[in-house]
Design a protein around this motif. Structure first.
Motif, PDB file in Angstrom:
ATOM      1  N   GLN A 135       0.851  -1.186   0.000  1.00 25.07           N
ATOM      2  CA  GLN A 135       0.000   0.000   0.000  1.00 25.07           C
ATOM      3  C   GLN A 135       0.895   1.247   0.000  1.00 25.07           C
ATOM      4  O   GLN A 135       2.096   1.154   0.117  1.00 25.07           O
ATOM      5  CB  GLN A 135      -0.875   0.030   1.260  1.00 25.07           C
ATOM      6  CG  GLN A 135      -1.858  -1.121   1.368  1.00 25.07           C
ATOM      7  CD  GLN A 135      -2.741  -1.005   2.611  1.00 25.07           C
ATOM      8  OE1 GLN A 135      -3.492  -0.052   2.763  1.00 25.07           O
ATOM      9  NE2 GLN A 135      -2.647  -1.974   3.499  1.00 25.07           N
ATOM     10  N   GLY A 136       0.267   2.409  -0.120  1.00 27.31           N
ATOM     11  CA  GLY A 136       0.993   3.664   0.096  1.00 27.31           C
ATOM     12  C   GLY A 136       1.336   4.436  -1.158  1.00 27.31           C
ATOM     13  O   GLY A 136       1.736   5.595  -1.078  1.00 27.31           O
ATOM     14  N   GLN A 149       5.057   6.744  -1.477  1.00 30.46           N
ATOM     15  CA  GLN A 149       5.636   6.087  -0.305  1.00 30.46           C
ATOM     16  C   GLN A 149       6.939   5.397  -0.689  1.00 30.46           C
ATOM     17  O   GLN A 149       7.872   5.323   0.120  1.00 30.46           O
ATOM     18  CB  GLN A 149       4.640   5.110   0.318  1.00 30.46           C
ATOM     19  CG  GLN A 149       5.207   4.489   1.585  1.00 30.46           C
ATOM     20  CD  GLN A 149       4.145   3.983   2.521  1.00 30.46           C
ATOM     21  OE1 GLN A 149       3.068   4.563   2.658  1.00 30.46           O
ATOM     22  NE2 GLN A 149       4.428   2.880   3.190  1.00 30.46           N
ATOM     23  N   GLY A 197      -4.691   2.124  -4.836  1.00 30.98           N
ATOM     24  CA  GLY A 197      -4.650   1.474  -3.527  1.00 30.98           C
ATOM     25  C   GLY A 197      -3.667   0.327  -3.443  1.00 30.98           C
ATOM     26  O   GLY A 197      -3.566  -0.334  -2.409  1.00 30.98           O
ATOM     27  N   VAL A 214       7.500  -1.980   9.225  1.00 34.68           N
ATOM     28  CA  VAL A 214       6.484  -1.821   8.184  1.00 34.68           C
ATOM     29  C   VAL A 214       7.047  -1.185   6.909  1.00 34.68           C
ATOM     30  O   VAL A 214       6.440  -1.275   5.839  1.00 34.68           O
ATOM     31  CB  VAL A 214       5.267  -1.026   8.744  1.00 34.68           C
ATOM     32  CG1 VAL A 214       5.594   0.460   8.889  1.00 34.68           C
ATOM     33  CG2 VAL A 214       4.020  -1.249   7.914  1.00 34.68           C
ATOM     34  N   PHE A 215       8.218  -0.551   7.033  1.00 38.82           N
ATOM     35  CA  PHE A 215       8.855   0.055   5.861  1.00 38.82           C
ATOM     36  C   PHE A 215      10.003  -0.783   5.308  1.00 38.82           C
ATOM     37  O   PHE A 215      10.694  -0.377   4.375  1.00 38.82           O
ATOM     38  CB  PHE A 215       9.377   1.459   6.201  1.00 38.82           C
ATOM     39  CG  PHE A 215       8.315   2.374   6.753  1.00 38.82           C
ATOM     40  CD1 PHE A 215       7.074   2.480   6.116  1.00 38.82           C
ATOM     41  CD2 PHE A 215       8.550   3.128   7.889  1.00 38.82           C
ATOM     42  CE1 PHE A 215       6.085   3.317   6.623  1.00 38.82           C
ATOM     43  CE2 PHE A 215       7.560   3.966   8.408  1.00 38.82           C
ATOM     44  CZ  PHE A 215       6.328   4.068   7.780  1.00 38.82           C
ATOM     45  N   ASN A 268       0.862  -7.068   6.814  1.00 38.70           N
ATOM     46  CA  ASN A 268      -0.406  -6.617   7.400  1.00 38.70           C
ATOM     47  C   ASN A 268      -1.501  -6.804   6.360  1.00 38.70           C
ATOM     48  O   ASN A 268      -1.258  -7.324   5.268  1.00 38.70           O
ATOM     49  CB  ASN A 268      -0.319  -5.187   7.946  1.00 38.70           C
ATOM     50  CG  ASN A 268      -0.007  -4.155   6.893  1.00 38.70           C
ATOM     51  OD1 ASN A 268       0.481  -4.487   5.815  1.00 38.70           O
ATOM     52  ND2 ASN A 268      -0.288  -2.915   7.193  1.00 38.70           N
ATOM     53  N   PRO A 282      -3.526  -6.776   3.404  1.00 36.54           N
ATOM     54  CA  PRO A 282      -3.264  -6.159   2.107  1.00 36.54           C
ATOM     55  C   PRO A 282      -4.534  -5.531   1.529  1.00 36.54           C
ATOM     56  O   PRO A 282      -5.631  -5.777   2.032  1.00 36.54           O
ATOM     57  CB  PRO A 282      -2.810  -7.346   1.259  1.00 36.54           C
ATOM     58  CG  PRO A 282      -3.436  -8.545   1.877  1.00 36.54           C
ATOM     59  CD  PRO A 282      -3.655  -8.238   3.340  1.00 36.54           C
ATOM     60  N   PRO A 283      -4.388  -4.713   0.486  1.00 35.14           N
ATOM     61  CA  PRO A 283      -5.552  -4.104  -0.160  1.00 35.14           C
ATOM     62  C   PRO A 283      -6.247  -5.145  -1.039  1.00 35.14           C
ATOM     63  O   PRO A 283      -6.009  -5.219  -2.248  1.00 35.14           O
ATOM     64  CB  PRO A 283      -4.923  -2.964  -0.977  1.00 35.14           C
ATOM     65  CG  PRO A 283      -3.532  -3.405  -1.262  1.00 35.14           C
ATOM     66  CD  PRO A 283      -3.119  -4.286  -0.121  1.00 35.14           C
ATOM     67  N   GLN A 303      -3.460   5.185   3.428  1.00 37.63           N
ATOM     68  CA  GLN A 303      -3.158   3.794   3.112  1.00 37.63           C
ATOM     69  C   GLN A 303      -2.183   3.249   4.169  1.00 37.63           C
ATOM     70  O   GLN A 303      -1.688   3.978   5.004  1.00 37.63           O
ATOM     71  CB  GLN A 303      -2.505   3.691   1.731  1.00 37.63           C
ATOM     72  CG  GLN A 303      -3.385   4.136   0.579  1.00 37.63           C
ATOM     73  CD  GLN A 303      -2.697   3.941  -0.774  1.00 37.63           C
ATOM     74  OE1 GLN A 303      -2.381   2.837  -1.179  1.00 37.63           O
ATOM     75  NE2 GLN A 303      -2.466   5.028  -1.479  1.00 37.63           N
ATOM     76  N   GLY A 304      -1.918   1.967   4.085  1.00 38.20           N
ATOM     77  CA  GLY A 304      -0.840   1.380   4.875  1.00 38.20           C
ATOM     78  C   GLY A 304      -1.292   0.562   6.065  1.00 38.20           C
ATOM     79  O   GLY A 304      -0.488  -0.141   6.677  1.00 38.20           O
ATOM     80  N   GLY A 305      -2.553   0.660   6.434  1.00 38.56           N
ATOM     81  CA  GLY A 305      -3.051  -0.159   7.534  1.00 38.56           C
ATOM     82  C   GLY A 305      -2.668   0.388   8.891  1.00 38.56           C
ATOM     83  O   GLY A 305      -1.872   1.336   9.018  1.00 38.56           O
ATOM     84  N   ALA A 306      -3.226  -0.223   9.919  1.00 39.12           N
ATOM     85  CA  ALA A 306      -2.933   0.200  11.283  1.00 39.12           C
ATOM     86  C   ALA A 306      -1.452  -0.012  11.605  1.00 39.12           C
ATOM     87  O   ALA A 306      -0.846   0.770  12.342  1.00 39.12           O
ATOM     88  CB  ALA A 306      -3.811  -0.562  12.266  1.00 39.12           C
ATOM     89  N   ARG A 307      -0.862  -1.041  11.033  1.00 42.78           N
ATOM     90  CA  ARG A 307       0.561  -1.286  11.335  1.00 42.78           C
ATOM     91  C   ARG A 307       1.433  -0.146  10.870  1.00 42.78           C
ATOM     92  O   ARG A 307       2.490   0.114  11.451  1.00 42.78           O
ATOM     93  CB  ARG A 307       1.036  -2.595  10.691  1.00 42.78           C
ATOM     94  CG  ARG A 307       0.514  -3.811  11.444  1.00 42.78           C
ATOM     95  CD  ARG A 307       1.300  -5.038  11.116  1.00 42.78           C
ATOM     96  NE  ARG A 307       2.439  -5.166  12.005  1.00 42.78           N
ATOM     97  CZ  ARG A 307       2.995  -6.333  12.338  1.00 42.78           C
ATOM     98  NH1 ARG A 307       2.517  -7.462  11.830  1.00 42.78           N
ATOM     99  NH2 ARG A 307       4.023  -6.377  13.135  1.00 42.78           N
ATOM    100  N   GLN A 308       1.042   0.525   9.797  1.00 38.92           N
ATOM    101  CA  GLN A 308       1.827   1.691   9.398  1.00 38.92           C
ATOM    102  C   GLN A 308       1.669   2.812  10.420  1.00 38.92           C
ATOM    103  O   GLN A 308       2.601   3.582  10.659  1.00 38.92           O
ATOM    104  CB  GLN A 308       1.437   2.154   7.990  1.00 38.92           C
ATOM    105  CG  GLN A 308       2.322   3.309   7.524  1.00 38.92           C
ATOM    106  CD  GLN A 308       2.379   3.451   6.027  1.00 38.92           C
ATOM    107  OE1 GLN A 308       2.358   2.462   5.283  1.00 38.92           O
ATOM    108  NE2 GLN A 308       2.449   4.680   5.555  1.00 38.92           N
ATOM    109  N   GLY A 330      -7.559  -1.722   2.839  1.00 42.41           N
ATOM    110  CA  GLY A 330      -6.865  -0.797   1.938  1.00 42.41           C
ATOM    111  C   GLY A 330      -7.021   0.658   2.317  1.00 42.41           C
ATOM    112  O   GLY A 330      -6.513   1.546   1.631  1.00 42.41           O
TER     113      GLY A 330
END
Ligand SMILES: Cc1ncc(COP(=O)(O)O)c(C=O)c1O
Ligand SMILES: Cc1ncc(COP(=O)(O)O)c(C=O)c1O
Ligand SMILES: [Mg+2]
Ligand SMILES: [Mg+2]
Ligand SMILES: [Mg+2]
Ligand SMILES: [Mg+2]
Lengths: 355, 355
Positions: free
Chosen positions: A71-72, A76, A197, A218-219, A232, A234-235, B71-76, B197
């Motif tokens: 995502q991102g 990102q 997305g 997460v990165f 985590n 996914p979309p 975007q990125g979810g709660a983990r982001q 997403g």
């Protein structure tokens, strides 16, 4: 029927819309919507696996490269690329060919020093600089293969003494590329891959884990590799639609066939721009993008009238990016040649009207 | 019809699936799919604005708070929260109430020091610790309002001398909360808000810009505030479906009505768990989650037989998280009470079978 020339999110094949619409009601005969299934269900794990394998097959991605579904967005990745590849205290090199390239440069500066080897800025990004040297003491060299806003494209992969990093957001899957020449490729999905997305990352595993910096999990590409893109949630839906779209691409003949079509589509439009005395293409001819064809009117006062006519003929999203003006016809994979023919017809109709 | 007890992505209202499915073919009578429209079109800008305003109204979010669709979810957010709130060289405090809380703690350690004020770990996270003091010299205090995996929920907002940061991924929109007591709230959308997403962030503007650290632009809440959640291409479809779902929630009576229903649904199930001699709930009674009801069998050897019967009766996704075992019935907003009644019936049928 509308002819959608939008720059992204953009047109996808009509049959993909139909299948996606059905899956929102009933996915794979599970009796459940694709929107409510668990990302850890075996049905969805199969979707992730097939999407990855379609990307691997279509682009001939070597086995030592990972394919990630994240995502991102590409922006990102402007940050994640240096986080994962730029050594602590290290240096990177960038080619500045447009707005997105320059945003990528700006973001990279948060992580280390950045040498801009050349910039098209003084030429208003109508030309892709070719006369530059990539330093040997940098951790990677970054470029943007297609400049969505300015309508230029870099077809020849630069010879580089260091790993190549490429933002392929707007021309991935449109033509053959040799993935093995790259260290890292990333792309926002919302042009030739699928809906918004989703972000695709293709990375040479051998380059990872060498920066000496702490990367939040997460990165860290490695987290996502280890978790097979399920680090985590996914979309889910965007991945599903990407799979449908890539299936469509493979069925149609894959990259080879689509590249042939993309050459014909863009040539058809550029020929009319050149021929028609009312229109003009600002980009250097040798750098003209096949994906985003930018053009202006010799007499800018006629632009709104042309847009109105186009709208009347069901040609939509032809307005150029707000930072450039004029027109932009994005000719992504799913746009049929018939839409290009109609645009050419309307340009000729407009020429007639102004004789 | 299936009864979907999945923990997220999870059931959404059937009429939302229907409307979403239609928009994949023709969005708002534009003649275009929601998947191909520009995120900068006025039609989609209206979707973003309405989604934001639905969140603001439903939760009574004060005007000095921003609402972001990311975007990125709660983990982001486990990373972005400290990036944006933890001062360079600063300290934060966390409450450890489950797997997600402990992942949040681990990620925060990349950005500064973390004091864990209390942990439920030694009790296998069946109890939410209540006996702790929040230090006054920390930049914020973080907790998880609902522990999706273990099935506990923290109903009383802690009294805190420092800004409260809360991961509300699995109980946001399920009950009334006083947003003004929080500095930052975040949630992955894929439970009560919409499909996967999308990530929701609600942040008190006054807390931003004070860390002294460099925040890459894409991770800086301020960038997304300035760009009204259009800093980069947003997850268009997930936002659209979230809007449909929040419209449904408002129409049905908003948070007050749904909280009433959620109380009835969870009470109905817990009563059966307590009454039925075959089943048992591991969570402390006062900390029982309304959203994720975890339960086990007194005789674990019967679990797979019960799951098979449930499956036969079209009750799906009842298996507990792999790290906990047993069962988990997630009773999110869109799950009808009739599904809970059916589950109770099946538990009683199973009891009969084993008399
Ligand atoms: C070449 C290129 N890079 C980056 C981006 C930004 O992508 P995103 O909006 O997904 O962050 C775009 C968006 O159109 C693009 O065309
Ligand atoms: C409470 C809580 N926090 C965080 C997460 C992780 O969310 P994501 O997968 O969107 O990163 C979840 C996922 O279920 C959750 O329930
Ligand atoms: Mg550009
Ligand atoms: Mg001309
Ligand atoms: Mg938990
Ligand atoms: Mg009992």
């Amino acid at each position: 029927m509308k002819h959608n020339f939008g720059a992204g999110p953009c047109i996808l094949p009509q049959e993909v819309f139909k299948q996606a619409s059905e899956a929102v009601i009933n996915f794979n005969d599970t009796g459940l919507s694709i929107l409510e299934i668990s990302h850890r269900s075996k049905e969805f794990e199969a979707v992730v696996a097939e999407t990855e394998s379609l990307i691997r097959d279509l682009l001939s991605v070597p086995q030592n490269y990972s394919i990630l579904l994240l995502q991102g967005g590409a922006r990102q990745q402007f940050a994640m690329a240096p986080m994962n590849l730029l050594k602590e205290g290290g240096k990177s090199a960038y080619l500045d060919t447009g707005s997105w390239a320059s945003y990528a440069i700006k973001e990279a500066k948060n992580f280390g020093s950045v040498e801009v080897v050349a910039s098209g800025k003084e030429n208003n990004y109508t030309i892709i600089p070719k006369d530059y040297t990539i330093p040997t003491d940098v951790d990677y060299f970054h470029y943007t293969s297609n400049n969505t806003i300015f309508g230029t494209e870099l077809f020849d992969i630069p010879n580089s003494p260091v790993p190549l990093v490429c933002d392929m957001s707007s021309d991935i899957m449109s033509r053959k590329i040799d993935v093995s020449k790259f260290g890292l490729i990333y792309a926002g999905a919302q042009k030739n891959i699928g809906p918004a997305g989703l972000t695709i990352v293709i990375v040479n595993n051998d380059l990872l884990g060498k920066t000496g910096r702490t990367i939040p999990s997460v990165f860290d590409y490695q987290s996502h590799i280890n978790a097979k893109s399920m680090f985590n949630t996914p979309p889910v839906f965007s991945i599903y639609v990407a799979m449908l779209n890539l299936r469509w691409l493979r069925l149609k003949g894959g990259i080879e066939e689509i590249e042939r079509e993309n050459i014909v589509k863009s040539r058809t439009l550029y020929e009319e721009i050149d021929r028609n005395p009312l229109f003009r293409g600002p980009s250097a001819v040798e750098d003209r993008s096949r994906m985003n064809v930018t053009f202006v009117m010799e007499n800018p006062e006629l632009e709104s009238e042309f847009l109105a006519l186009a709208q009347k003929r069901d040609l939509v999203a032809l307005k150029g990016h707000r930072s450039v003006g004029g027109f932009r016809a994005s000719l992504y994979n799913a746009l049929p040649i018939s839409s290009v023919h109609l645009l050419v017809d309307v340009m000729q109709e407009f020429e007639e009207n102004h004789k």
